[in-house]
Each structure stands twice: as C-alpha cells, then as structure tokens.
Design an enzyme around this catalytic site. Structure first.
Site, mmCIF file in Angstrom:
data_model
loop_
_atom_site.group_PDB
_atom_site.id
_atom_site.type_symbol
_atom_site.label_atom_id
_atom_site.label_comp_id
_atom_site.label_asym_id
_atom_site.label_seq_id
_atom_site.Cartn_x
_atom_site.Cartn_y
_atom_site.Cartn_z
ATOM 1 N N GLN A 165 5.287 9.460 6.925
ATOM 2 C CA GLN A 165 4.346 10.387 6.305
ATOM 3 C C GLN A 165 4.817 11.824 6.464
ATOM 4 O O GLN A 165 4.772 12.614 5.515
ATOM 5 C CB GLN A 165 2.954 10.196 6.898
ATOM 6 C CG GLN A 165 2.322 8.860 6.539
ATOM 7 C CD GLN A 165 0.917 8.710 7.105
ATOM 8 O OE1 GLN A 165 0.418 9.589 7.796
ATOM 9 N NE2 GLN A 165 0.283 7.591 6.813
ATOM 10 N N ARG A 221 -7.012 -2.758 10.322
ATOM 11 C CA ARG A 221 -6.004 -3.636 10.922
ATOM 12 C C ARG A 221 -6.519 -4.299 12.201
ATOM 13 O O ARG A 221 -6.161 -5.445 12.496
ATOM 14 C CB ARG A 221 -4.719 -2.863 11.189
ATOM 15 C CG ARG A 221 -4.079 -2.338 9.911
ATOM 16 C CD ARG A 221 -2.619 -1.999 10.077
ATOM 17 N NE ARG A 221 -2.142 -1.226 8.938
ATOM 18 C CZ ARG A 221 -1.785 -1.744 7.757
ATOM 19 N NH1 ARG A 221 -1.862 -3.056 7.570
ATOM 20 N NH2 ARG A 221 -1.363 -0.972 6.776
ATOM 21 N N GLY A 236 -4.871 8.520 5.553
ATOM 22 C CA GLY A 236 -3.963 9.506 6.116
ATOM 23 C C GLY A 236 -2.745 9.712 5.231
ATOM 24 O O GLY A 236 -2.211 10.826 5.142
ATOM 25 N N LYS A 262 -4.207 6.681 15.156
ATOM 26 C CA LYS A 262 -4.371 5.976 13.884
ATOM 27 C C LYS A 262 -5.867 5.961 13.526
ATOM 28 O O LYS A 262 -6.646 6.769 14.010
ATOM 29 C CB LYS A 262 -3.795 4.566 13.994
ATOM 30 C CG LYS A 262 -2.269 4.530 14.087
ATOM 31 C CD LYS A 262 -1.637 4.896 12.745
ATOM 32 C CE LYS A 262 -0.146 4.662 12.740
ATOM 33 N NZ LYS A 262 0.455 4.970 11.413
ATOM 34 N N ASP A 278 2.729 -0.459 12.053
ATOM 35 C CA ASP A 278 1.444 -0.856 11.460
ATOM 36 C C ASP A 278 1.025 -2.255 11.892
ATOM 37 O O ASP A 278 -0.155 -2.603 11.808
ATOM 38 C CB ASP A 278 1.517 -0.793 9.932
ATOM 39 C CG ASP A 278 1.379 0.622 9.409
ATOM 40 O OD1 ASP A 278 0.945 1.511 10.169
ATOM 41 O OD2 ASP A 278 1.703 0.846 8.232
ATOM 42 N N LYS A 337 0.823 -1.207 0.000
ATOM 43 C CA LYS A 337 0.000 0.000 0.000
ATOM 44 C C LYS A 337 0.862 1.263 0.000
ATOM 45 O O LYS A 337 0.599 2.215 -0.743
ATOM 46 C CB LYS A 337 -0.946 -0.011 1.207
ATOM 47 C CG LYS A 337 -1.925 1.157 1.259
ATOM 48 C CD LYS A 337 -3.150 0.807 2.081
ATOM 49 C CE LYS A 337 -2.881 0.754 3.567
ATOM 50 N NZ LYS A 337 -3.050 2.076 4.221
ATOM 51 N N SER A 338 1.889 1.291 0.847
ATOM 52 C CA SER A 338 2.748 2.471 0.936
ATOM 53 C C SER A 338 3.398 2.788 -0.406
ATOM 54 O O SER A 338 3.464 3.946 -0.839
ATOM 55 C CB SER A 338 3.841 2.264 1.988
ATOM 56 O OG SER A 338 3.299 2.190 3.276
ATOM 57 N N ARG A 342 -8.220 12.815 12.809
ATOM 58 C CA ARG A 342 -6.793 12.542 12.962
ATOM 59 C C ARG A 342 -6.000 13.840 12.826
ATOM 60 O O ARG A 342 -6.190 14.599 11.874
ATOM 61 C CB ARG A 342 -6.333 11.505 11.932
ATOM 62 C CG ARG A 342 -7.010 10.156 12.144
ATOM 63 C CD ARG A 342 -6.771 9.193 11.017
ATOM 64 N NE ARG A 342 -5.388 8.754 10.965
ATOM 65 C CZ ARG A 342 -4.929 7.918 10.033
ATOM 66 N NH1 ARG A 342 -5.748 7.448 9.102
ATOM 67 N NH2 ARG A 342 -3.668 7.553 10.038
#
Length: 441
Positions: free
Chosen positions: A177, A396, A103, A350, A323, A22-23, A131
C-alpha cells in the site's frame, strides 16, 4: 448476517472458485480511471472494499459502468467498463469521499490525489479512522502534497495536491500500500521516483502499470517509476483471490478425509507465502493447470487432508502471507507441536489488532497461546473446543474462526459476522456447498 453458527465435521469435497482478487480489483479501477480511454475489467470483486474504490472515482467524474449480470459471488459476467480520462482528468468531488473499511482505498487513492490540482477529504468507518496513515503522509508530503490529518496521522485526511517532485524513499516497512501510493504519486512527477523496501511486498501495481505502458524498473528491493507516462487502457480478467482461497485450503487440510479443488486461483509469487508455510508444516497441496492470465500467474489448487506439524515462521515468509496470518493461526492450533510466528508487528494496525485478537479468540477454544510483540506462539491441540467468538469487526478473523469451528467439538457461534462482506460475500454459502458435497460422498 450478524451471527453465524458452525458445527460441521464431515469431510469436505468438491470444486470451488474463490472470489476475484481484492487487491487487483482495487488497482484495476484506480489505474483505469487515470488511463487514456476505455478499459474492460472482467471478474471484478463485488465486495464492499472494492466498491468503495469504485464509488470514489465516480465521485471524481469517472464514467464506470457495471454489467447487468453483476453478481455477488463473482463470475466472468462481473464486467466493468471504465472510461479513463488521463492523469489530469479527475475532477474535484463535491463531497467527502467515504472509503468505508478499506485501507487500500484510502492509502492508494492518497497517492493519486497528491498529484491533483484540487483538495479532497478522505474518511472511513470507525475502524479505518483508527488506522495510522503516517506511513503514506510522510513520503507524499516529502513529494510536495499538503496533507492534514488528526493527531498522530489518523483519518480523516485532507489532501491538497499540486506540483510534485520525484524522491527516493527508503520505506521503514515492506508494504504494497505504501509502495503503490508513492508510485501513483510518482506518475505526476517530472523524473523518476524510487521506493526501497526492507522486504519484497506484493507487486500487482508494478505488473499492471508496466502492462499499461509505464516505465518500471525493478532491482532487488528497489522499484522505480518514470513520471508523466500516458497509461494505456486495460483489458483484463481478475484471477481468484488466494487470500480468500486460504480459508478453504486450511479447511481442506484440517477436516479429516477431505479433498478440495480450488480453481482459478492467483499464485503470484509475492502472495504464495501461505502455501510455502503450509507445505513446510506437512500440507498436501498440489498446483495444477498452471497458466498466466492478464499478466498474473494462476493455477488450480488440489488440497487433501494432512497431519500438520508446528514450525517457526518469520522473515520474508510472514511478509508473503501477511493477510493470511489469522488462518495460519488456525492451522497452527491443530498442528502437532509448537508454532512460533514472529516479524508480524504490522498486524497490530490492521482492521483489528490481529495478534491480540487471534490470541484471545483461540484461547476461548482451549488453545495455549503466548502473545509476543510481533507475533504468537501457539501450542497445537488435537481437539478444539466450541465457543462464542467475537469477530472484532475484522473479516479475516471472522472467516478464520469459522474454519476453526469445523474442527471444534460442539457448535461455535461467531458474533458480528457481517464484516465478512467487506471482502468475501458468499463465504458461508461456498463453505456450505462443500459441506453438502462432503455429506453426499
């Protein structure tokens, strides 16, 4: 998929390939869009979060085409072609950009928007709007962007870009991030921008930018980027996501007589804290067929059922597995003895407060949990109790509790499980494929 029920306890066996990372999928879209020319990205993750990034850049005039064979689970056919228009080629969107639950989309995109000569508003769903964004607002404002937010630094964010100046920023948190947002803004500066972190966060942005021709200098915990680079287009294949593989790694360790081969998994050293932690707990995990794909280390993971023991987890290990915290809690719940996790205060902000959420849900399964300000103390149990679990809208948490259900007596129900699709469409189908193979064996 608002509710799932799980009661399997048969051995798991077989081979699986986790969905694309995903990242890396996020970053491939962003950097290709501000590169010069045609980029090709294979094995892109078709999940809600990366699709939010894809949609954002389409709103800003970038031509992005998806292959006709674009499938949900991810395959080499999941190819996208991005026609980048350079650093100044984005156009002002005609409407607010909706980042959904992502995010990563909001924080990294803010960095790129800080250097644009137009105004943009970023919003998201209720979870994302709760967030805090102050950690990116502060450095981007210091560089010269004008950013308005709700009180306390919460979205929506209204960003007016412009002439930026390079800075040296000492980040109070180790966050890929935050680092990536500053580096993206640094591309629009005359001069060199430096980020200094208290610990080493994941380095996908640095690897990708360097491959695209940017001048990146890394010295210990300092990362510098020289501005006004012309980014070359990408031609890359995204590896499997170790954060998604994590659930199956823990499942293979916890379910008796299991053996699973998890193929094509990214093993970037800034992301392998989960493996380090589990091996310290006594896990039998072997890396096979190690190789490098598009600049990222990749391997196949052979996982066998193991008796785990409780340990203390903190410092850099937590950062490298931030994560994976929810599924590490599941491993701890079945380990012999006590596991203490500290240094994870970041998890309070998160998709849910993952410290409080995991404590609450594990207690439902008869696990003794003590909540700390920055982590948990978990007393392992030989047997878990089935329960009705709330996901708290956190993908998650939902998937981690599904793994716990494999080791619980009775049938566990997980409510509000639709959030899984934000990162791992097909999670249940992949889990069931191992169940069937386990029964057949």
């Amino acid at each position: 998929m608002s509710r799932i029920s799980i009661k399997y306890r048969d051995p798991l066996s077989g081979e699986i390939t986790p969905p694309p990372d995903k990242s890396i999928s996020h970053r491939a879209i962003m950097l290709s869009s501000i590169a010069e020319g045609k980029s090709i990205v294979r094995n892109f993750l078709r999940a809600e979060d990366p699709l939010s990034t894809l949609g954002a850049f389409r709103q800003m005039g970038i031509d992005i085409k998806c292959s006709s064979q674009f499938s949900v689970l991810g395959s080499q056919d999941n190819e996208i072609v991005i026609h980048g228009r350079g650093l100044t080629g984005l156009t002002e969107p005609g409407d607010v950009i909706d980042c959904g639950n992502s995010g990563t989309t909001m924080r990294l995109l803010s960095g790129a928007l800080a250097g644009q000569d137009f105004s943009t508003t970023l919003t998201g769903d209720a979870s994302l709007r709760s967030r805090p964004m102050q950690r990116i607002i502060r450095p981007l404002t210091e560089m010269g962007a004008v950013i308005e937010s709700e009180k306390g630094g919460y979205p929506p964010l209204r960003i007016r870009g412009g002439q930026l100046k390079p800075i040296t920023y000492k980040s109070p948190v180790a966050s890929a991030q935050v680092k990536s947002a500053i580096m993206l803004a640094g591309l629009y500066c005359n001069g060199t921008t430096t980020v200094i972190e208290p610990g080493r966060s994941r380095d996908h942005t640095e690897r990708m930018l360097r491959a695209m021709g940017a001048e990146i200098d890394i010295k210990n915990l300092e990362v510098s980027i020289k501005g006004r680079a012309t980014l070359n287009p990408l031609d890359m294949t995204v590896p499997g996501d170790i954060s998604s593989a994590a659930f199956f790694i823990v499942a293979g360790l916890l379910v008796p007589h299991s053996e699973i081969l998890i193929k094509n998994t990214g093993v970037n050293p800034t992301r392998t804290g989960l493996i380090d932690i589990l091996e310290m707990m006594g896990a039998d995990i072997r890396l096979e067929n190690e190789r490098v794909v598009s600049g990222e280390p990749v391997a196949d993971l052979n996982v066998k059922h193991s008796r785990l023991k409780g340990i203390d987890i903190g410092g850099d290990l937590v950062l490298k597995a931030i994560d994976e915290f929810p599924v590490i809690c599941i491993a701890a719940a079945k380990a012999e003895g006590k596991t203490k996790i500290t240094g994870a205060k970041e998890l309070r902000v998160k998709e849910s407060d993952r410290i409080a959420t995991m404590a609450a849900e594990l207690r439902k399964m008869n696990v003794d949990v003590e909540e700390l300000a920055d982590g948990l103390i978990i007393e392992g149990r030989e047997k878990l109790r089935a329960a009705v679990i709330q996901s708290h809208g956190d993908h998650r948490v939902a998937m981690s509790m599904a793994i716990a259900a494999l080791a619980a007596q009775g049938e566990t129900t997980i409510e509000d499980a639709g959030c899984i699709d934000t990162s791992f469409p097909g999670f249940i189908k992949m889990l069931e494929s191992l169940e069937r193979k386990g029964k057949e064996k």
